[in-house]
Design a protein around this motif. Sequence first.
Motif, PDB file in Angstrom:
ATOM      1  N   THR A   2       0.844  -1.184   0.000  1.00 11.39           N
ATOM      2  CA  THR A   2       0.000   0.000   0.000  1.00 11.39           C
ATOM      3  C   THR A   2       0.884   1.241   0.000  1.00 11.39           C
ATOM      4  O   THR A   2       1.837   1.327   0.775  1.00 11.39           O
ATOM      5  N   PHE A   3       0.570   2.177  -0.879  1.00  6.52           N
ATOM      6  CA  PHE A   3       1.336   3.413  -0.981  1.00  6.52           C
ATOM      7  C   PHE A   3       0.607   4.533  -0.253  1.00  6.52           C
ATOM      8  O   PHE A   3      -0.606   4.662  -0.362  1.00  6.52           O
ATOM      9  N   THR A   4       1.374   5.344   0.481  1.00  4.62           N
ATOM     10  CA  THR A   4       0.811   6.558   1.067  1.00  4.62           C
ATOM     11  C   THR A   4       0.511   7.544  -0.047  1.00  4.62           C
ATOM     12  O   THR A   4      -0.533   8.164  -0.081  1.00  4.62           O
ATOM     13  N   ASN A   5       1.447   7.664  -0.979  1.00  5.44           N
ATOM     14  CA  ASN A   5       1.300   8.510  -2.157  1.00  5.44           C
ATOM     15  C   ASN A   5       1.705   7.694  -3.377  1.00  5.44           C
ATOM     16  O   ASN A   5       2.652   6.917  -3.316  1.00  5.44           O
ATOM     17  N   ALA A   6       1.022   7.886  -4.480  1.00  6.50           N
ATOM     18  CA  ALA A   6       1.380   7.164  -5.697  1.00  6.50           C
ATOM     19  C   ALA A   6       2.722   7.639  -6.251  1.00  6.50           C
ATOM     20  O   ALA A   6       3.430   6.896  -6.904  1.00  6.50           O
ATOM     21  N   ILE A   7       3.068   8.879  -5.988  1.00  2.00           N
ATOM     22  CA  ILE A   7       4.339   9.446  -6.439  1.00  2.00           C
ATOM     23  C   ILE A   7       5.198   9.710  -5.209  1.00  2.00           C
ATOM     24  O   ILE A   7       4.717  10.214  -4.196  1.00  2.00           O
ATOM     25  N   SER A   8       6.485   9.394  -5.297  1.00  2.00           N
ATOM     26  CA  SER A   8       7.384   9.682  -4.185  1.00  2.00           C
ATOM     27  C   SER A   8       8.403  10.772  -4.539  1.00  2.00           C
ATOM     28  O   SER A   8       8.939  11.416  -3.654  1.00  2.00           O
ATOM     29  N   TRP A   9       8.671  10.954  -5.835  1.00  2.00           N
ATOM     30  CA  TRP A   9       9.657  11.948  -6.260  1.00  2.00           C
ATOM     31  C   TRP A   9       9.380  12.332  -7.708  1.00  2.00           C
ATOM     32  O   TRP A   9       8.954  11.495  -8.500  1.00  2.00           O
ATOM     33  N   PHE A  10       9.621  13.583  -8.072  1.00  2.00           N
ATOM     34  CA  PHE A  10       9.500  14.016  -9.465  1.00  2.00           C
ATOM     35  C   PHE A  10      10.662  14.930  -9.790  1.00  2.00           C
ATOM     36  O   PHE A  10      11.260  15.539  -8.903  1.00  2.00           O
ATOM     37  N   GLU A  11      10.993  14.995 -11.068  1.00  2.00           N
ATOM     38  CA  GLU A  11      12.032  15.894 -11.540  1.00  2.00           C
ATOM     39  C   GLU A  11      11.521  16.645 -12.755  1.00  2.00           C
ATOM     40  O   GLU A  11      11.006  16.043 -13.695  1.00  2.00           O
ATOM     41  N   ILE A  12      11.650  17.972 -12.718  1.00  2.00           N
ATOM     42  CA  ILE A  12      11.246  18.838 -13.813  1.00  2.00           C
ATOM     43  C   ILE A  12      12.516  19.252 -14.556  1.00  2.00           C
ATOM     44  O   ILE A  12      13.380  19.914 -13.983  1.00  2.00           O
ATOM     45  N   PRO A  13      12.657  18.854 -15.825  1.00  2.00           N
ATOM     46  CA  PRO A  13      13.885  19.167 -16.564  1.00  2.00           C
ATOM     47  C   PRO A  13      14.055  20.662 -16.822  1.00  2.00           C
ATOM     48  O   PRO A  13      13.083  21.375 -17.057  1.00  2.00           O
ATOM     49  N   ALA A  14      15.311  21.094 -16.793  1.00  2.00           N
ATOM     50  CA  ALA A  14      15.645  22.486 -17.095  1.00  2.00           C
ATOM     51  C   ALA A  14      16.895  22.536 -17.959  1.00  2.00           C
ATOM     52  O   ALA A  14      17.824  21.764 -17.752  1.00  2.00           O
ATOM     53  N   THR A  15      16.896  23.450 -18.907  1.00  2.00           N
ATOM     54  CA  THR A  15      18.110  23.682 -19.690  1.00  2.00           C
ATOM     55  C   THR A  15      18.870  24.890 -19.148  1.00  2.00           C
ATOM     56  O   THR A  15      20.059  25.027 -19.363  1.00  2.00           O
ATOM     57  N   ASP A  16      18.169  25.766 -18.442  1.00  2.00           N
ATOM     58  CA  ASP A  16      18.771  26.922 -17.775  1.00  2.00           C
ATOM     59  C   ASP A  16      18.291  26.872 -16.328  1.00  2.00           C
ATOM     60  O   ASP A  16      17.204  27.355 -15.997  1.00  2.00           O
ATOM     61  N   LEU A  17      19.093  26.261 -15.452  1.00  2.00           N
ATOM     62  CA  LEU A  17      18.677  26.019 -14.072  1.00  2.00           C
ATOM     63  C   LEU A  17      18.411  27.307 -13.307  1.00  2.00           C
ATOM     64  O   LEU A  17      17.469  27.372 -12.513  1.00  2.00           O
ATOM     65  N   ASN A  18      19.200  28.337 -13.548  1.00  2.00           N
ATOM     66  CA  ASN A  18      18.960  29.614 -12.854  1.00  2.00           C
ATOM     67  C   ASN A  18      17.619  30.208 -13.259  1.00  2.00           C
ATOM     68  O   ASN A  18      16.856  30.682 -12.409  1.00  2.00           O
ATOM     69  N   ARG A  19      17.316  30.204 -14.544  1.00  2.00           N
ATOM     70  CA  ARG A  19      16.038  30.737 -15.031  1.00  2.00           C
ATOM     71  C   ARG A  19      14.876  29.926 -14.468  1.00  2.00           C
ATOM     72  O   ARG A  19      13.886  30.484 -13.993  1.00  2.00           O
ATOM     73  N   ALA A  20      14.980  28.602 -14.520  1.00  2.00           N
ATOM     74  CA  ALA A  20      13.915  27.733 -14.022  1.00  2.00           C
ATOM     75  C   ALA A  20      13.719  27.906 -12.515  1.00  2.00           C
ATOM     76  O   ALA A  20      12.585  27.946 -12.027  1.00  2.00           O
ATOM     77  N   THR A  21      14.825  28.020 -11.778  1.00  2.00           N
ATOM     78  CA  THR A  21      14.736  28.217 -10.329  1.00  2.00           C
ATOM     79  C   THR A  21      14.002  29.513 -10.024  1.00  2.00           C
ATOM     80  O   THR A  21      13.095  29.546  -9.181  1.00  2.00           O
ATOM     81  N   LYS A  22      14.367  30.581 -10.708  1.00  2.00           N
ATOM     82  CA  LYS A  22      13.708  31.877 -10.485  1.00  2.00           C
ATOM     83  C   LYS A  22      12.216  31.779 -10.793  1.00  2.00           C
ATOM     84  O   LYS A  22      11.377  32.308 -10.059  1.00  2.00           O
ATOM     85  N   PHE A  23      11.860  31.083 -11.882  1.00  2.00           N
ATOM     86  CA  PHE A  23      10.457  30.923 -12.261  1.00  2.00           C
ATOM     87  C   PHE A  23       9.665  30.234 -11.146  1.00  2.00           C
ATOM     88  O   PHE A  23       8.642  30.740 -10.691  1.00  2.00           O
ATOM     89  N   TYR A  24      10.123  29.081 -10.684  1.00  2.00           N
ATOM     90  CA  TYR A  24       9.382  28.332  -9.663  1.00  2.00           C
ATOM     91  C   TYR A  24       9.398  29.027  -8.307  1.00  2.00           C
ATOM     92  O   TYR A  24       8.410  28.993  -7.582  1.00  2.00           O
ATOM     93  N   GLU A  25      10.501  29.679  -7.969  1.00  2.00           N
ATOM     94  CA  GLU A  25      10.520  30.441  -6.721  1.00  2.00           C
ATOM     95  C   GLU A  25       9.528  31.598  -6.781  1.00  2.00           C
ATOM     96  O   GLU A  25       8.873  31.915  -5.785  1.00  2.00           O
ATOM     97  N   THR A  26       9.395  32.216  -7.950  1.00  2.00           N
ATOM     98  CA  THR A  26       8.469  33.341  -8.104  1.00  2.00           C
ATOM     99  C   THR A  26       7.021  32.892  -8.052  1.00  2.00           C
ATOM    100  O   THR A  26       6.225  33.465  -7.305  1.00  2.00           O
ATOM    101  N   ILE A  27       6.652  31.861  -8.801  1.00  2.00           N
ATOM    102  CA  ILE A  27       5.229  31.512  -8.847  1.00  2.00           C
ATOM    103  C   ILE A  27       4.740  30.869  -7.556  1.00  2.00           C
ATOM    104  O   ILE A  27       3.576  31.025  -7.190  1.00  2.00           O
ATOM    105  N   PHE A  28       5.619  30.165  -6.834  1.00  2.00           N
ATOM    106  CA  PHE A  28       5.215  29.556  -5.563  1.00  2.00           C
ATOM    107  C   PHE A  28       5.629  30.381  -4.350  1.00  2.00           C
ATOM    108  O   PHE A  28       5.356  29.980  -3.222  1.00  2.00           O
ATOM    109  N   ASP A  29       6.284  31.520  -4.573  1.00  2.00           N
ATOM    110  CA  ASP A  29       6.721  32.393  -3.487  1.00  2.00           C
ATOM    111  C   ASP A  29       7.473  31.583  -2.424  1.00  2.00           C
ATOM    112  O   ASP A  29       7.100  31.561  -1.252  1.00  2.00           O
TER     113      ASP A  29
END
Length: 129
Positions: A2-29
């Motif tokens: 039995t799983f507590t959650n169906a997903i345990s880990w995810f990875e969102i690919p980035a080609t520009d890690l700094n740009r992607a980090t800024k994007f996710y930090e901004t939208i999720f504050d």
Amino acid sequence: MTFTNAISWFEIPATDLNRATKFYETIFDTQLIPMDMPEIKMRMFALTDMMSGVGGAVVDSGGSHKPSATDGPLIYLNGSPDLQIVLDRVEAAGGKVLMPKTEITPEYGYMALFLDTEGNRIGLHSSPQ
């Protein structure tokens, strides 16, 4: 098994890690947590309980993970309590809203889709309000 959650880990690919980090930090504050290994650089979403929660990160794997708007799985990030708050930040942070806040059912809450700065199609989900 039995799983507590169906997903345990995810990875969102980035080609520009700094740009992607800024994007996710901004939208999720929030602040993403750097975690680099020899072959992959990650910026993890904060977790309160690593053993029982679902974790994930924005990753630059030097090309073995490739952003995609159409191929591969679609993940839904937690937009609770109201995903509209997150969705309202997407375009100003450099992304694009693909599907506005949409009710799934009164019991299952709401969903939306956006394209991030790397070209990934990502979903949002929030519980019923």
